[in-house]
Write an enzyme that holds these catalytic residues in place. Structure first.
Site, PDB file in Angstrom:
ATOM      1  N   LYS A 294       0.845  -1.196   0.000  1.00 53.85           N
ATOM      2  CA  LYS A 294       0.000   0.000   0.000  1.00 53.85           C
ATOM      3  C   LYS A 294       0.885   1.253   0.000  1.00 53.85           C
ATOM      4  O   LYS A 294       0.710   2.144  -0.800  1.00 53.85           O
ATOM      5  CB  LYS A 294      -0.922  -0.027   1.226  1.00 53.85           C
ATOM      6  CG  LYS A 294      -1.834   1.170   1.313  1.00 53.85           C
ATOM      7  CD  LYS A 294      -2.805   1.068   2.459  1.00 53.85           C
ATOM      8  CE  LYS A 294      -3.513   2.405   2.644  1.00 53.85           C
ATOM      9  NZ  LYS A 294      -4.473   2.409   3.731  1.00 53.85           N
ATOM     10  N   GLU A 300      10.495  -4.616   4.767  1.00 54.12           N
ATOM     11  CA  GLU A 300      10.637  -6.025   4.368  1.00 54.12           C
ATOM     12  C   GLU A 300      10.301  -6.197   2.889  1.00 54.12           C
ATOM     13  O   GLU A 300      11.032  -6.838   2.127  1.00 54.12           O
ATOM     14  CB  GLU A 300       9.702  -6.922   5.200  1.00 54.12           C
ATOM     15  CG  GLU A 300      10.026  -6.991   6.677  1.00 54.12           C
ATOM     16  CD  GLU A 300       9.372  -5.879   7.490  1.00 54.12           C
ATOM     17  OE1 GLU A 300       8.963  -4.848   6.889  1.00 54.12           O
ATOM     18  OE2 GLU A 300       9.282  -6.025   8.718  1.00 54.12           O
ATOM     19  N   GLY A 354      -4.921  -1.612   4.923  1.00 51.60           N
ATOM     20  CA  GLY A 354      -4.098  -2.736   4.466  1.00 51.60           C
ATOM     21  C   GLY A 354      -4.738  -4.088   4.745  1.00 51.60           C
ATOM     22  O   GLY A 354      -4.843  -4.943   3.864  1.00 51.60           O
ATOM     23  N   ARG A 355      -5.207  -4.297   5.980  1.00 53.50           N
ATOM     24  CA  ARG A 355      -5.754  -5.610   6.344  1.00 53.50           C
ATOM     25  C   ARG A 355      -7.147  -5.840   5.756  1.00 53.50           C
ATOM     26  O   ARG A 355      -7.692  -6.926   5.875  1.00 53.50           O
ATOM     27  CB  ARG A 355      -5.768  -5.773   7.863  1.00 53.50           C
ATOM     28  CG  ARG A 355      -6.489  -4.678   8.620  1.00 53.50           C
ATOM     29  CD  ARG A 355      -6.189  -4.766  10.103  1.00 53.50           C
ATOM     30  NE  ARG A 355      -6.701  -3.635  10.859  1.00 53.50           N
ATOM     31  CZ  ARG A 355      -6.070  -2.469  11.004  1.00 53.50           C
ATOM     32  NH1 ARG A 355      -4.927  -2.258  10.429  1.00 53.50           N
ATOM     33  NH2 ARG A 355      -6.601  -1.499  11.733  1.00 53.50           N
ATOM     34  N   GLU A 441      -5.097  -6.530  14.824  1.00 48.95           N
ATOM     35  CA  GLU A 441      -4.561  -5.208  14.471  1.00 48.95           C
ATOM     36  C   GLU A 441      -5.686  -4.162  14.533  1.00 48.95           C
ATOM     37  O   GLU A 441      -5.457  -3.004  14.825  1.00 48.95           O
ATOM     38  CB  GLU A 441      -3.923  -5.237  13.074  1.00 48.95           C
ATOM     39  CG  GLU A 441      -2.935  -4.105  12.858  1.00 48.95           C
ATOM     40  CD  GLU A 441      -2.103  -4.237  11.591  1.00 48.95           C
ATOM     41  OE1 GLU A 441      -2.655  -4.031  10.501  1.00 48.95           O
ATOM     42  OE2 GLU A 441      -0.903  -4.521  11.683  1.00 48.95           O
ATOM     43  N   HIS A 472      -5.633 -32.679  17.981  1.00 51.03           N
ATOM     44  CA  HIS A 472      -4.482 -33.452  18.459  1.00 51.03           C
ATOM     45  C   HIS A 472      -3.381 -32.535  18.953  1.00 51.03           C
ATOM     46  O   HIS A 472      -2.227 -32.953  19.067  1.00 51.03           O
ATOM     47  CB  HIS A 472      -3.982 -34.363  17.334  1.00 51.03           C
ATOM     48  CG  HIS A 472      -5.012 -35.386  16.953  1.00 51.03           C
ATOM     49  ND1 HIS A 472      -5.122 -36.603  17.602  1.00 51.03           N
ATOM     50  CD2 HIS A 472      -6.015 -35.346  16.053  1.00 51.03           C
ATOM     51  CE1 HIS A 472      -6.133 -37.283  17.075  1.00 51.03           C
ATOM     52  NE2 HIS A 472      -6.703 -36.536  16.145  1.00 51.03           N
ATOM     53  N   LYS A 597       9.139  -0.627  14.468  1.00 49.06           N
ATOM     54  CA  LYS A 597       9.732  -0.304  13.163  1.00 49.06           C
ATOM     55  C   LYS A 597      10.798   0.770  13.315  1.00 49.06           C
ATOM     56  O   LYS A 597      11.876   0.672  12.753  1.00 49.06           O
ATOM     57  CB  LYS A 597       8.657   0.232  12.209  1.00 49.06           C
ATOM     58  CG  LYS A 597       7.758  -0.802  11.597  1.00 49.06           C
ATOM     59  CD  LYS A 597       6.903  -0.107  10.523  1.00 49.06           C
ATOM     60  CE  LYS A 597       5.668  -0.890  10.191  1.00 49.06           C
ATOM     61  NZ  LYS A 597       4.729  -0.127   9.370  1.00 49.06           N
TER      62      LYS A 597
HETATM   63  O1  LIG Z   1       1.033  -2.732   2.261  1.00 53.27           O
HETATM   64  P1  LIG Z   1       2.134  -2.123   3.042  1.00 53.27           P
HETATM   65  O2  LIG Z   1       2.112  -0.628   3.014  1.00 53.27           O
HETATM   66  O3  LIG Z   1       3.462  -2.659   2.595  1.00 53.27           O
HETATM   67  O4  LIG Z   1       1.937  -2.519   4.538  1.00 53.27           O
HETATM   68  C1  LIG Z   1       2.028  -3.829   4.991  1.00 53.27           C
HETATM   69  C2  LIG Z   1       1.610  -3.952   6.437  1.00 53.27           C
HETATM   70  O5  LIG Z   1       2.550  -3.252   7.227  1.00 53.27           O
HETATM   71  C3  LIG Z   1       2.206  -2.561   8.376  1.00 53.27           C
HETATM   72  O6  LIG Z   1       3.165  -2.731   9.342  1.00 53.27           O
HETATM   73  C4  LIG Z   1       0.832  -2.660   8.923  1.00 53.27           C
HETATM   74  O7  LIG Z   1       0.822  -3.037  10.253  1.00 53.27           O
HETATM   75  C5  LIG Z   1      -0.082  -3.567   8.152  1.00 53.27           C
HETATM   76  O8  LIG Z   1      -1.401  -3.178   8.399  1.00 53.27           O
HETATM   77  C6  LIG Z   1       0.197  -3.515   6.692  1.00 53.27           C
HETATM   78  O9  LIG Z   1      -0.700  -4.355   6.017  1.00 53.27           O
END
Ligand SMILES: O=P(O)(O)OC[C@H]1O[C@H](O)[C@H](O)[C@@H](O)[C@@H]1O
Length: 666
Positions: A294, A300, A354-355, A441, A472, A597
């Site tokens: 996004k 990462e 994002g989620r 989240e 199990h 972060k």
């Molecule tokens: O889609 P991006 O901007 O790369 O973000 C990826 C993810 O990173 C963050 O740390 C948020 O906690 C997430 O809600 C998000 O989906």
């Protein structure tokens, strides 16, 4: 002297405030504060006004609106009069539920399940989805009280605000409109005065066009070969939703057929081991990389994107990027700077969290590449079916609302801090990890939407595994240890059918026997008397006793395909939103992920200085310094290899043949 808003759009002479301050009547207080905007800053603090507000703030209730004094976030000397909603725990509806708990604690599910009328009213169905919550620790009276709580929390109005595109994500100043992502073309959903549905469909049409061309071989790689494999790079919301849907569809006969000859991999973790796993067996010539982010700034994802760009260009040259790398983002400027042609980028909007983004290009691009656009469309239709239901159905018939209220009941009144998501369907193995992010989240917050510290816990710990694997593993704790409300999810017609000659039931029936048995085992338990009657020796009776009375709900879907996967997604998304609306929190921000972060950035700087200039580690506490030094000492210095060294063509990255990205210096 004036009280003024930051935009100076409304101002109230202090004289008015002073006049009101001399009055003690609530009416004049209300008059005063009704005339003050919800965010009015005073550049020079007025001690008189502050004292007045501080002394009055508890008695300034106006319906659910309360007023308090707050400090300006930038200028600590400035003060603000802000209106805030009363915490839900201060309302009569909440107290009524609290009092009611004593009554429920005297009941046992064993007895509640005898009442056929009660159970009948607790099995609801919408568009093929059946939800049975008769094994929740509730009576009809509890449900009435929960619905009264919903009314008190203005749930209906909050749902309406969401669908109306209001900026309900207040801390980020954004609308929350993931429902618009699945709206049919003819729908109108507005955000800031603009119907966003045409924008959504413009991107969907572009996705259809592009993915059709890749799938039918019109769009090929630089060497002319069709792109049969896709690696989708992304993390969090840019990964978990698409992975959940992909996992749900890969074994469904229709979608399995439409993905024949194609592979979809995900690369989320910055761990180089994940790179090796994602690339195992893939060739650059036939691989398309989709960078999904996004923000296009997530550390990462961006390192993984640079890594795969090096993988592509090391074999095919830098001109290959335009054919082998595409992007999904809201930040097209950064996409371009990265070197991906914006023509090969698929946009979405800041009103998609994002989620909550799997229905945007985030999910649509990789899923359409793998299964074809038609599948994506069915998935969106399934989600939209539940969206409409959530928007329009009366609260007492509304599946996501009922599920959300029941979870609030379990978390906030029964004190259950965890919930297990237990699909009796292997294809749903990635449902729990996805819902973990959606729920934890969203609702893992410690303050109300107005910034008040919550006197109650919000959020819950979500975890889960497909049945019967969980049985199990951790079910022991659920049966005899802690009380963990469970969601049992069953599929009527399996994606696969196996029925062996000589077996008394088919394999899917065998699986579903467990689905039915577990819910009752949790509800009924096993008494000492029953054990005695079975001749169990006295010393074993305490160990073999099951208290029962453990809540669960059962959900049955007719099948698991693109449509029902969309329905399931939407049910959970709106359930989570409902819980947040009731708890009075902002379910759509995620400030809690930021601190770690930024600290990682500090560590990164130091690690680089230590590695490249031999500088000592400094500025950390004793523990971090010690461990960092231990880490730096124990691991050999890395050199920066040439791309062809990073991915030698004779080495296939894999778990037992990992790419040697390191060179030993000494
Ligand atoms: O889609 P991006 O901007 O790369 O973000 C990826 C993810 O990173 C963050 O740390 C948020 O906690 C997430 O809600 C998000 O989906």
């Amino acid at each position: 002297m004036l009280l003024h808003t930051p935009a100076a759009s409304s101002s109230v002479p202090i004289a008015t405030a002073a006049a009101a301050s001399s009055s003690t009547s609530q009416e004049s207080c209300h008059r005063l504060f009704a005339s003050v905007s919800s965010s009015v800053f005073s550049a020079s603090p007025s001690p008189v006004l502050r004292r007045f507000l501080n002394t009055q703030q508890l008695s300034l209730g106006v319906g659910q609106q309360h007023l308090r004094i707050a400090h300006h976030p930038v200028c600590p000397m400035a003060t603000a009069v802000v209106s805030k909603s009363a915490l839900i725990s201060e309302t009569p509806a909440w107290n009524s539920l609290k009092n009611h708990l004593g009554h429920i604690n005297k009941t046992h599910l064993r007895d509640l399940l005898k009442d056929k009328d009660r159970c009948e009213g607790m099995i609801k169905e919408y568009d093929g989805v059946v939800v049975d919550f008769s094994r929740q620790r509730v009576t009809h009276e509890t449900l009435e009280k929960l619905l009264a709580l919903a009314k008190e929390a203005k749930l209906k109005e909050k749902i309406e605000s969401m669908f109306n595109g209001e900026h309900i994500n207040k801390t980020e100043g954004r609308a929350v409109l993931h429902v618009a992502l699945r709206a049919p073309r003819y729908e109108q959903i507005s955000c800031d005065g603009k119907n966003v549905v045409p924008d959504v469909w413009e991107v969907l049409d572009k996705i259809k066009d592009f993915t059709d061309r890749v799938r039918n071989g019109t769009w090929v790689g630089v060497t002319g070969k069709p792109l049969t494999d896709v690696v989708a790079i992304g993390i969090g919301g840019s990964f978990l939703g698409p992975l959940f849907v992909h996992t749900a569809l890969q074994t469904e006969p229709g979608t399995a057929k439409s993905s024949k000859g194609r592979r979809l991999r995900f690369l989320s973790n910055v761990d180089p081991v994940d790179v090796a796993c994602a690339l195992n067996g893939l060739e650059q010539e036939t691989t398309l990389v989709v960078v999904v982010s996004k923000t296009f700034t997530t550390a990462e994802t961006m390192l993984n994107a640079r890594t795969l760009r090096a993988w592509i260009t090391s074999a095919l040259g830098s001109e290959a990027v335009s054919k082998h790398m595409i992007a999904v983002s809201t930040n097209l400027k950064l996409v371009k700077e990265f070197g991906i042609d914006p023509a090969n980028a698929f946009a979405f909007w800041d009103w998609v969290g994002g989620r909550y983004s799997v229905c945007s290009a985030v999910g649509a691009v990789p899923l359409a590449l793998q299964y074809g656009f038609e599948t994506v469309q069915k998935f969106l239709e399934g989600a939209w079916s539940i969206d409409k239901h959530y928007h329009n159905a009366p609260l007492e018939e509304n599946l996501p609302v009922l599920l959300g209220l029941l979870t609030v009941w379990n978390v906030s009144f029964h004190g259950c801090s965890a919930m297990a998501i237990l699909p009796y369907c292997q294809a749903l193995q990635k449902l729990a990890p996805h819902i973990q992010q959606v729920s934890m989240e969203s609702n893992g917050k410690g303050v109300s939407i107005d910034g008040e510290t919550l006197p109650y816990e919000a959020g819950e710990i979500d975890f889960g595994e497909p049945g019967t694997n969980g049985q199990h593993s951790f079910y022991q704790l659920i049966h005899q240890g802690r009380v963990v409300p469970c969601d049992f999810i069953g599929i009527i017609k399996s994606q696969q059918s196996v029925y062996l000659k000589g077996e008394i039931v088919s394999n899917h029936d065998e699986l579903m026997c467990n689905f039915f048995a577990q819910a009752d085992a949790l509800a009924y338990g096993k008494t000492r008397e029953e054990l005695r009657a079975e001749g169990v020796p006295d010393y074993l009776i305490p160990h073999k006793t099951f208290t029962g009375n453990r809540p669960s709900l059962s959900m049955l879907l007719p099948t698991l395909d693109a449509y029902t996967t969309g329905q399931l997604l939407s049910i959970y998304e709106h359930r989570v939103a409902t819980m947040g609306f009731i708890w009075g929190i902002n379910s759509f921000d995620q400030w809690g992920v930021e601190l770690g972060k930024s600290l990682a950035t500090r560590v990164r700087t130091q690690m680089n200085a230590a590695r490249t200039k031999g500088e000592p580690v400094q500025g950390f506490n004793y523990s971090t310094t010690t461990l960092l030094n231990r880490y730096l000492k124990g691991k050999t210095q890395l050199l920066y290899p040439e791309p062809h060294d990073v991915f030698p063509s004779d080495i296939i990255p894999g778990t037992d043949n990992i790419v040697p990205t390191e060179k030993v210096e000494q």
